[in-house]
Design a protein around this motif. Sequence first.
Motif, PDB file in Angstrom:
ATOM      1  N   UNK A 240       0.806  -1.226   0.000  1.00 35.05           N
ATOM      2  CA  UNK A 240       0.000   0.000   0.000  1.00 35.05           C
ATOM      3  C   UNK A 240       0.837   1.272   0.000  1.00 35.05           C
ATOM      4  N   UNK A 241       2.153   1.151   0.002  1.00 28.34           N
ATOM      5  CA  UNK A 241       3.015   2.333   0.041  1.00 28.34           C
ATOM      6  C   UNK A 241       2.956   3.124  -1.259  1.00 28.34           C
ATOM      7  N   UNK A 242       3.151   4.438  -1.121  1.00 26.70           N
ATOM      8  CA  UNK A 242       3.148   5.350  -2.256  1.00 26.70           C
ATOM      9  C   UNK A 242       4.374   6.246  -2.188  1.00 26.70           C
ATOM     10  N   UNK A 243       4.483   7.157  -3.139  1.00 27.33           N
ATOM     11  CA  UNK A 243       5.578   8.123  -3.134  1.00 27.33           C
ATOM     12  C   UNK A 243       5.554   8.982  -1.868  1.00 27.33           C
ATOM     13  N   UNK A 244       4.367   9.211  -1.329  1.00 28.52           N
ATOM     14  CA  UNK A 244       4.241  10.011  -0.103  1.00 28.52           C
ATOM     15  C   UNK A 244       5.010   9.363   1.044  1.00 28.52           C
ATOM     16  N   UNK A 245       4.802   8.072   1.263  1.00 29.95           N
ATOM     17  CA  UNK A 245       5.520   7.359   2.324  1.00 29.95           C
ATOM     18  C   UNK A 245       7.024   7.348   2.043  1.00 29.95           C
ATOM     19  N   UNK A 246       7.385   7.139   0.795  1.00 33.01           N
ATOM     20  CA  UNK A 246       8.794   7.084   0.413  1.00 33.01           C
ATOM     21  C   UNK A 246       9.498   8.400   0.715  1.00 33.01           C
ATOM     22  N   UNK A 247       8.906   9.502   0.287  1.00 32.96           N
ATOM     23  CA  UNK A 247       9.517  10.820   0.500  1.00 32.96           C
ATOM     24  C   UNK A 247       9.602  11.154   1.984  1.00 32.96           C
ATOM     25  N   UNK A 248       8.560  10.811   2.723  1.00 33.72           N
ATOM     26  CA  UNK A 248       8.552  11.086   4.158  1.00 33.72           C
ATOM     27  C   UNK A 248       9.658  10.304   4.864  1.00 33.72           C
ATOM     28  N   UNK A 249       9.776   9.021   4.544  1.00 39.73           N
ATOM     29  CA  UNK A 249      10.788   8.183   5.185  1.00 39.73           C
ATOM     30  C   UNK A 249      12.197   8.644   4.827  1.00 39.73           C
ATOM     31  N   UNK A 250      12.418   8.982   3.574  1.00 44.62           N
ATOM     32  CA  UNK A 250      13.744   9.465   3.166  1.00 44.62           C
ATOM     33  C   UNK A 250      14.117  10.731   3.936  1.00 44.62           C
ATOM     34  N   UNK A 251      13.168  11.647   4.088  1.00 44.75           N
ATOM     35  CA  UNK A 251      13.434  12.882   4.835  1.00 44.75           C
ATOM     36  C   UNK A 251      13.749  12.581   6.300  1.00 44.75           C
ATOM     37  N   UNK A 252      13.028  11.632   6.884  1.00 45.12           N
ATOM     38  CA  UNK A 252      13.296  11.269   8.275  1.00 45.12           C
ATOM     39  C   UNK A 252      14.689  10.658   8.435  1.00 45.12           C
ATOM     40  N   UNK A 253      15.081   9.797   7.506  1.00 42.09           N
ATOM     41  CA  UNK A 253      16.411   9.191   7.569  1.00 42.09           C
ATOM     42  C   UNK A 253      17.483  10.266   7.411  1.00 42.09           C
ATOM     43  N   UNK A 254      17.300  11.155   6.449  1.00 43.91           N
ATOM     44  CA  UNK A 254      18.282  12.222   6.215  1.00 43.91           C
ATOM     45  C   UNK A 254      18.413  13.155   7.421  1.00 43.91           C
ATOM     46  N   UNK A 255      17.341  13.359   8.148  1.00 40.17           N
ATOM     47  CA  UNK A 255      17.370  14.263   9.286  1.00 40.17           C
ATOM     48  C   UNK A 255      17.693  13.605  10.612  1.00 40.17           C
ATOM     49  N   UNK A 256      17.824  12.291  10.607  1.00 44.17           N
ATOM     50  CA  UNK A 256      18.058  11.547  11.843  1.00 44.17           C
ATOM     51  C   UNK A 256      19.378  11.975  12.490  1.00 44.17           C
ATOM     52  N   UNK A 257      19.284  12.459  13.726  1.00 48.48           N
ATOM     53  CA  UNK A 257      20.472  12.965  14.433  1.00 48.48           C
ATOM     54  C   UNK A 257      20.938  11.939  15.465  1.00 48.48           C
ATOM     55  N   UNK A 258      21.817  11.047  15.018  1.00 49.35           N
ATOM     56  CA  UNK A 258      22.314   9.994  15.910  1.00 49.35           C
ATOM     57  C   UNK A 258      23.839   9.902  15.923  1.00 49.35           C
ATOM     58  N   UNK A 259      24.496  10.909  15.364  1.00 48.26           N
ATOM     59  CA  UNK A 259      25.956  10.953  15.425  1.00 48.26           C
ATOM     60  C   UNK A 259      26.354  11.933  16.532  1.00 48.26           C
TER      61      UNK A 259
END
Length: 153
Positions: free
Chosen positions: A36-55
């Motif tokens: 059921x995933x769409x481009x919306x989920x993909x873009x949201x997840x990519x943004x979350x990964x890119x912004x993840x502050x764990x370093x």
Amino acid sequence: MKAVIQRVRSAKVTIDGEVSGEIGQGFLVLLGVSGTDTERECDYLAAKVLGLRVFEDQEEKMNLALQDVGGQVLVVSQFTLYGDCKKGNRPSFIGAARPERAIPLYERFVETVRRAGIETATGRFGADMLVALENDGPVTILMDTDEIMPKKN
């Protein structure tokens, strides 16, 4: 979409004895796509990964993102993230997207990360892969767009 994000010192994917993708410091992302995933989920997840502050920053607090540390990303398709073990001992993967739906979203995720200026390597969708990593921390984050995305009105 689901992702297992591991902060790594290094990671690589080998297919048929040849290295397909390899990175130094950054994230190994195991990426699963549902039917059921769409481009919306993909873009949201990519943004979350890119912004993840764990370093870690100068004060040894997890406060820095990939771009802050010059990190890289290795993305590996992982349909087994949608394994359903409710009945019996053999998982059902009925929730995972078929390749004709999953491949374009997997590729979109990879391209979104690359467009952000992050050096990105991949495995090969559908291949039998050996994944090696040196987990840093260890730090492992699970993300599921069904749980973290704001609901549409």
